[in-house]
Design an enzyme around this catalytic site. Structure first.
Site, PDB file in Angstrom:
ATOM      1  N   GLY A 265     -32.329 -17.972  31.261  1.00 51.58           N
ATOM      2  CA  GLY A 265     -31.523 -16.774  31.472  1.00 51.58           C
ATOM      3  C   GLY A 265     -30.459 -16.995  32.525  1.00 51.58           C
ATOM      4  O   GLY A 265     -29.283 -16.684  32.326  1.00 51.58           O
ATOM      5  N   ALA A 266     -30.878 -17.531  33.654  1.00 46.81           N
ATOM      6  CA  ALA A 266     -29.944 -17.726  34.762  1.00 46.81           C
ATOM      7  C   ALA A 266     -30.615 -18.599  35.813  1.00 46.81           C
ATOM      8  O   ALA A 266     -31.821 -18.859  35.738  1.00 46.81           O
ATOM      9  CB  ALA A 266     -29.545 -16.388  35.369  1.00 46.81           C
ATOM     10  N   MET A 267     -29.822 -19.067  36.776  1.00 46.59           N
ATOM     11  CA  MET A 267     -30.360 -19.923  37.828  1.00 46.59           C
ATOM     12  C   MET A 267     -29.688 -19.596  39.149  1.00 46.59           C
ATOM     13  O   MET A 267     -28.480 -19.463  39.227  1.00 46.59           O
ATOM     14  CB  MET A 267     -30.138 -21.401  37.454  1.00 46.59           C
ATOM     15  CG  MET A 267     -30.677 -22.383  38.466  1.00 46.59           C
ATOM     16  SD  MET A 267     -32.501 -22.295  38.575  1.00 46.59           S
ATOM     17  CE  MET A 267     -32.735 -22.864  40.258  1.00 46.59           C
ATOM     18  N   GLU A 268     -30.531 -19.542  40.169  1.00 44.62           N
ATOM     19  CA  GLU A 268     -30.142 -18.958  41.452  1.00 44.62           C
ATOM     20  C   GLU A 268     -29.448 -19.926  42.405  1.00 44.62           C
ATOM     21  O   GLU A 268     -29.677 -19.852  43.609  1.00 44.62           O
ATOM     22  CB  GLU A 268     -31.391 -18.389  42.121  1.00 44.62           C
ATOM     23  CG  GLU A 268     -32.435 -19.446  42.591  1.00 44.62           C
ATOM     24  CD  GLU A 268     -33.595 -19.654  41.641  1.00 44.62           C
ATOM     25  OE1 GLU A 268     -33.424 -19.392  40.435  1.00 44.62           O
ATOM     26  OE2 GLU A 268     -34.672 -20.078  42.096  1.00 44.62           O
ATOM     27  N   ASN A 269     -28.601 -20.824  41.924  1.00 46.57           N
ATOM     28  CA  ASN A 269     -27.926 -21.735  42.848  1.00 46.57           C
ATOM     29  C   ASN A 269     -27.159 -20.928  43.892  1.00 46.57           C
ATOM     30  O   ASN A 269     -26.337 -20.094  43.546  1.00 46.57           O
ATOM     31  CB  ASN A 269     -26.944 -22.619  42.080  1.00 46.57           C
ATOM     32  CG  ASN A 269     -27.538 -23.123  40.788  1.00 46.57           C
ATOM     33  OD1 ASN A 269     -28.553 -23.793  40.801  1.00 46.57           O
ATOM     34  ND2 ASN A 269     -26.936 -22.748  39.672  1.00 46.57           N
ATOM     35  N   GLU A 300     -31.556 -12.963  40.299  1.00 48.62           N
ATOM     36  CA  GLU A 300     -30.996 -14.175  40.924  1.00 48.62           C
ATOM     37  C   GLU A 300     -30.548 -13.892  42.352  1.00 48.62           C
ATOM     38  O   GLU A 300     -30.686 -14.732  43.240  1.00 48.62           O
ATOM     39  CB  GLU A 300     -29.824 -14.714  40.094  1.00 48.62           C
ATOM     40  CG  GLU A 300     -30.146 -14.985  38.626  1.00 48.62           C
ATOM     41  CD  GLU A 300     -31.395 -15.825  38.410  1.00 48.62           C
ATOM     42  OE1 GLU A 300     -31.684 -16.676  39.266  1.00 48.62           O
ATOM     43  OE2 GLU A 300     -32.089 -15.621  37.393  1.00 48.62           O
TER      44      GLU A 300
HETATM   45 ZN   LIG Z   1     -36.030 -16.625  39.128  1.00 47.55          ZN
END
Ligand SMILES: [Zn+2]
Length: 827
Positions: A265-269, A300
C-alpha cells in the site's frame, strides 16, 4: 542464496561489534532510460567503528568491482549477498564500487517504462531488507546512521530522496544532485525516486515550524492526482500528530509519491513516503476509496514517529510500529479528517483479516519470534497489522486514551533516534496508567487465537455470557430495538470479563450485540432472536458501527460453518442493496462473491451465482445516478459476470456506451467489463486489442494481458501457466495478470491437470525467484482441488523445505480445508 537470509543472531552480533557513523551512496542513474541496460553503478562509502577485525556488508546486485578499506584496495570476497571485510581497525572507511540491478519485481530500485508517453520512472522499496539491492550497507534496523545520497540522473527529471537537495549541478543531458545527510535512520527506510514525475507543492505551518509538502505521480497520471485532497489530509494529520505526540515532525520535508507496480500500500520512508498508484483512480472513485487513501496517508505519517524516529531493534517487534500505525490510521482519520467513520471499516474489514489469519495453523503471537529475514517478510500479516491494532483499541479501552497517548509521548521522548523492544513501550504505559501491563501483554500480545463470545440461558433462565479461549476483556453489550421503522440502541452495559462464563442481566431485546462499539478483539455470535431480527431488518439498523458488527458476525459465522452460506447470501441479497456505507457495501459484496465460489456446495452453486449476478444487476439499475453505490454495484456486476454470462448482452451494451445514467465508466471499469466477457467467451483477442488501442497505458497493458489470459481455452490457460512460472522478464504486475487469467472464471476444467505440476515446481521457484514473486506464484496458483490429499503429500515429503515456503503452503491448505469442511456441512 542462503547468505541473503540474514538471521537475528548474526545481525545482533554485528550491531554489537560495529557502530555505523555515516553512509554515503552515489548512484549513477543516467542510463536508466535505456532498456537494454540492466544495471546501474553504485558506490557506497561506509564510515564505522569496530571492536572486531572482520565483518560483512550486504549487497545484492550484478557485480562488485572494488572494495577499498582504509585506503587500501582489497580482494573482493563476494558471495552474491555479502561482501566480506577483514583487517578492520577501530575506525574504518570502506568504499564499495558495485553495479546494482534495475528491479522488475518491486524490490530494490524498480524501473518502469510508461507506454503512455515512453518515459522512464524509478523508485525504491526496501522493507524489510532490499536496500542492499541498491547500496552496500548494514541491512538491519538497529544500525542507524546518517545517509547522504548523491545521484546522477537525466536532466529534467525530478530526483528525490529522504532529504532536500543541497547542490544540483546541471550537465549535458544529465544532472548531479547531492542531498543533505539524513538524521540517523535505518537502511530500510532510506529512499530514492527519479523520473519525470509531476509535482504539486504545498506547505504546512505550525508555530515557527514550516514544512514543505510535495505530491508526485507519473506524468500520464497527473489528471487523476487529487493533490488538493491529499494535501488537506496531510496537513490535518501533521496538526493532529504534532499535538498528540508532542514531538515536532523531525524529517524536514514531507513528500508523498505515487509509484507504478508497487508491491504494497505504502511505505513510511521519512520525508519521502511511497504509495501504490491504486490510490489514484483513473476516473471514478468512491468515497470509501478516498477514505482508504486517507487512512494510509495517516498510517504512514504515524510511522514518522513510531517506526522511523523510534525503531524496533529486530523484526520480532515489527508489530510495535505496524499495530500502532494501523491504530493511528483509523484514529486520526476519525478524529482529524472528514472520514469520521474510519472505525466502521476497521470493524468490518480490517478485523476480518485478523480473525482469518488468527485461525490459521501458522498464526503467531503479536509479539513474534522472527529468526531470520524470510520469516520477517511473511510477518507483514493480519496479526502484525490488524490484530495488533485491534488489541491496541482494547488497550485504549483498558487504560484510557489519555494514558495511552501520554505513554506514547514519553516513549518518543525517551527513545528518539534509537531502537526499542516491547518492554520499552510497556514500561512507559505501566508508569502512566498505573496498570499491570505485563499481565495485559501476556494475555494479548503473547498468545494466539481469539475468544468467541455468545449468550446462553441457564436452566433457571439466567443469562450467561460465554467466551471460549478466555481472556480479560473490557467490553460493552448493546441491546437494540425498534423505534418506528428504525432499529436503535436502547441500552448499553459495560463490563470486564475474564472467566469462561459471566452472568449478565440484559433486558429483552430484538437485537443484542456482544461487542458493541467494537472495543475488544473477539468473534461475537448473534443469538437466535438477533439473527432473525437482522435477517428481516439488518438495513434498518441506524448506527453504521452496529451494522459493521452485524455484517462481521454473519461473515465469521459463515466461515466457521455455523451459518448456512445460503442463509448468509440471502441476507446479503436482501440488505446489501440498502447498505448506505460504501465501505461496508464493498466488503459485503466481496464476501458474498467469495461465499459463492468457496462455501456453497456444487449442487446449488450455479443458482447462487445467478442470484448474485441478478442482485448486482438490479442494484446497479436501482442505485442513485452518480452514487458510490452505483459504482460499487457496477464493479460487482462485472466481477460476478466472469462466472455467469446471463447478462453478456448488457455488458456489451455498457462497453458500447449504453450505461445507466450517472455511471462513470472509466478505463478500469471498461477493462473489468471486457475481462468478464473474455472469460465467458464473449470477447475475442481483437476486442481486447481494440480496447488496448483505446487505453495503451501501463494499467491498460496489464489489464489486456489479464483479459487475454482469461479466455476459456485450455491452450490459452496453458500459455498463462507457462508464462507465470517461466517468463522471468514479467514484472510483478504482469505476473499477477497471468495468474489471474489462469484462474479466471473458476474454470477448474481448464486447469485441473496442472495440480500435480504445481507441487513439483514450488520448491524450485522458492529457490530461484525473489521472495515477492515466489510468494505470488505459491499463493496465486495453489490448486483449488476437491481434496487436501495432494497438499498433504507434499507437506509430508518436504518437511525440510524452507520454513517460509512451508508456512505459505500450510496456510493455503488450511483455506482449502475450511472450504471443504464448510461445504460438507450442507450436503
Ligand atoms: Zn506501516
Amino acid at each position: 542464496m542462503d547468505t541473503a537470509n540474514l538471521t537475528r543472531d548474526e545481525t545482533a552480533a554485528r550491531s554489537a561489534a560495529i557502530t555505523a557513523r555515516s553512509i554515503r551512496v552515489e548512484l549513477d542513474l543516467t542510463g536508466a532510460p535505456e532498456r537494454a541496460r540492466t544495471g546501474f553503478p553504485t558506490v557506497t562509502t561506509l564510515e564505522f567503528d569496530a571492536t572486531t577485525t572482520t565483518t560483512w556488508v550486504d549487497f545484492i546486485g550484478e557485480s562488485v568491482q572494488r572494495v577499498v578499506l582504509n585506503g587500501e584496495e582489497q580482494e573482493v570476497v563476494y558471495d552474491g549477498a555479502r561482501i566480506a571485510l577483514t583487517g578492520l581497525a577501530a575506525s574504518n572507511v570502506a568504499v564499495v564500487h558495485a553495479v546494482g540491478t534495475y528491479s522488475r519485481s518491486g524490490e530494490g530500485l524498480h524501473r518502469f517504462h510508461d507506454p503512455a508517453d515512453d518515459e522512464t520512472y524509478l523508485y525504491t522499496q526496501y522493507e524489510p531488507a532490499d536496500s542492499r539491492r541498491v547500496m552496500a550497507c548494514f541491512e538491519q534496523p538497529d544500525m542507524k546512521s546518517p545517509f547522504t545520497f548523491v545521484i546522477d540522473a537525466p536532466a529534467g527529471w525530478e530526483v528525490l530522496s529522504n532529504q532536500v537537495p543541497t547542490r544540483v549541478v546541471p550537465g549535458v543531458g544529465v544532472q548531479h544532485v547531492e542531498f543533505a545527510p539524513t538524521l540517523p535512520i535505518s537502511s530500510y527506510i532510506t529512499a530514492v525516486a527519479a523520473g519525470p514525475y509531476t509535482r504539486v507543492d504545498g506547505e504546512w505551518e505550525r508555530g515557527d515550524q514550516k514544512i514543505a509538502l510535495g505530491v508526485f505521480a507519473r506524468r500520464s497520471l497527473a489528471p487523476y492526482l487529487e493533490a488538493g485532497e491529499i494535501l488537506e489530509v496531510t496537513r490535518q494529520g501533521l496538526d493532529f500528530f504534532s499535538d498528540a505526540f508532542a514531538y515536532p515532525y523531525p524529517w524536514g520535508k514531507y513528500d508523498q509519491i505515487f509509484v507504478p507496480e508497487y508491491n504494497l500500500g505504502a511505505m513510511e520512508n521519512p520525508g519521502l513516503v511511497t504509495f501504490t498508484e491504486a490510490y489514484l483512480a483513473r476516473g471514478a472513485a468512491t468515497d470509501s476509496q478516498r477514505a482508504a487513501r486517507a487512512n494510509t496517508i495517516l498510517h504512514e505519517m504515524a510511522h514518522m514517529w513510531f517506526g522511523d524516529l523510534v525503531t524496533m531493534r529486530w523484526w520480532d517487534d515489527l508489530w510495535l510500529k505496524e499495530s500502532f500505525a494501523d491504530y493511528m490510521g483509523a484514529h486520526a482519520s476519525a478524529a482529524a479528517t472528514r472520514f469520521t467513520d474510519a472505525w466502521v471499516k476497521f470493524a468490518a474489514s480490517r478485523k476480518a483479516w485478523a480473525y482469518q489469519q488468527d485461525q490459521l495453523p501458522t498464526t503467531h503471537p503479536i509479539v513474534a519470534d522472527i529468526a531470520d529475514l524470510e520469516a520477517a517478510k511473511l510477518n507483514f500479516d493480519g496479526i502484525t497489522y490488524a490484530k495488533g491494532a485491534a488489541v491496541l483499541k482494547q488497550l485504549v479501552a483498558f487504560v484510557g486514551e489519555d494514558a495511552f497517548f501520554e505513554g506514547a509521548r514519553r516513549y518518543f521522548a525517551a527513545h528518539a533516534f534509537g531502537n526499542t523492544t516491547l518492554d520499552d513501550l510497556l514500561s512507559q504505559l505501566n508508569a502512566v496508567s498505573g496498570r499491570d501491563m505485563d499481565e495485559w501483554s501476556r494475555a494479548w500480545l503473547q498468545t494466539t487465537g481469539m475468544s468467541t463470545l455468545w449468550l446462553e440461558a441457564e436452566p433457571d433462565g439466567a443469562q450467561v455470557l460465554v467466551q471460549s479461549d478466555p481472556r480479560p476483556h473490557r467490553l460493552r453489550i448493546g441491546t437494540y430495538g425498534f423505534d418506528g421503522d428504525r432499529i436503535v440502541r436502547r441500552e448499553q452495559v459495560a463490563l470486564d470479563i475474564a472467566d469462561e462464563r459471566t452472568g449478565v442481566d440484559l433486558p429483552e431485546a430484538e437485537l443484542i450485540l456482544l461487542n458493541d462499539d467494537d472495543l475488544t478483539y473477539a468473534k461475537a455470535r448473534l443469538d437466535a432472536r438477533s439473527l432473525e431480527t437482522v435477517e428481516e431488518s439488518l438495513s434498518l439498523i441506524d448506527d453504521s458501527l452496529a451494522r459493521a458488527q452485524v455484517w462481521a458476525s454473519l461473515w465469521n459465522a459463515t466461515r466457521d460453518g455455523e451459518l448456512d452460506p445460503s442463509r448468509y447470501l440471502a441476507i446479503v441479497r436482501r440488505h446489501a442493496p440498502d447498505e448506505p456505507n460504501s465501505g461496508l457495501l464493498v466488503g459485503v459484496v466481496a464476501n458474498a462473491a467469495f461465499a459463492v465460489r468457496h462455501f456453497v456446495t456444487e449442487r446449488i452453486r450455479e443458482a447462487e451465482q445467478r442470484a448474485l449476478v441478478e442482485t448486482a444487476f438490479e442494484s446497479l439499475l436501482r442505485a442513485d445516478a452518480g452514487s458510490d453505490a452505483q459504482l460499487t454495484w457496477a464493479r460487482a456486476f462485472a466481477a460476478a459476470s466472469a462466472y455467469d454470462d446471463v447478462h453478456a448482452a448488457e455488458l456489451t451494451a455498457m462497453l458500447e456506451g449504453q450505461v445507466p445514467e450517472g455511471l462513470p465508466v472509466d478505463p478500469d471499469l471498461r477493462w473489468q467489463l471486457l475481462t468478464a466477457l473474455a472469460t465467458t467467451g464473449h470477447a475475442s483477442a481483437s476486442d481486447i486489442a481494440a480496447e488496448l488501442e483505446r487505453d495503451d497505458t501501463g494499467d491498460g497493458r496489464t489489464a489486456a494481458r489479464r483479459a487475454l489470459a482469461s479466455r476459456p481455452d485450455a491452450a490459452i490457460r496453458a500459455a498463462a501457466w507457462e508464462a507465470a512460472w517461466n517468463d522471468t522478464s514479467l514484472s510483478n504486475d504482469h505476473l499477477d495478470a497471468e495468474i489471474a487469467g489462469f484462474r479466471a472464471g473458476g474454470r477448474r476444467d481448464l486447469v485441473e491437470r496442472y495440480d500435480g505440476e504445481y507441487f513439483r515446481r514450488i520448491a524450485e521457484v522458492w529457490r530461484t525467484r525473489s521472495i515477492e514473486l515466489a510468494r505470488r506464484l505459491v499463493i496465486g496458483l495453489f490448486p483449488a482441488s476437491p481434496t487436501v490429499d495432494a497438499v498433504d503429500a507434499w507437506l509430508a515429503q518436504n518437511e525440510s523445505a524452507p520454513a517460509a515456503l512451508r508456512r505459505l503452503v500450510i496456510e493455503q491448505r488450511d483455506h482449502l480445508a475450511r472450504e471443504i469442511r464448510v461445504r460438507a456441512l450442507r450436503r
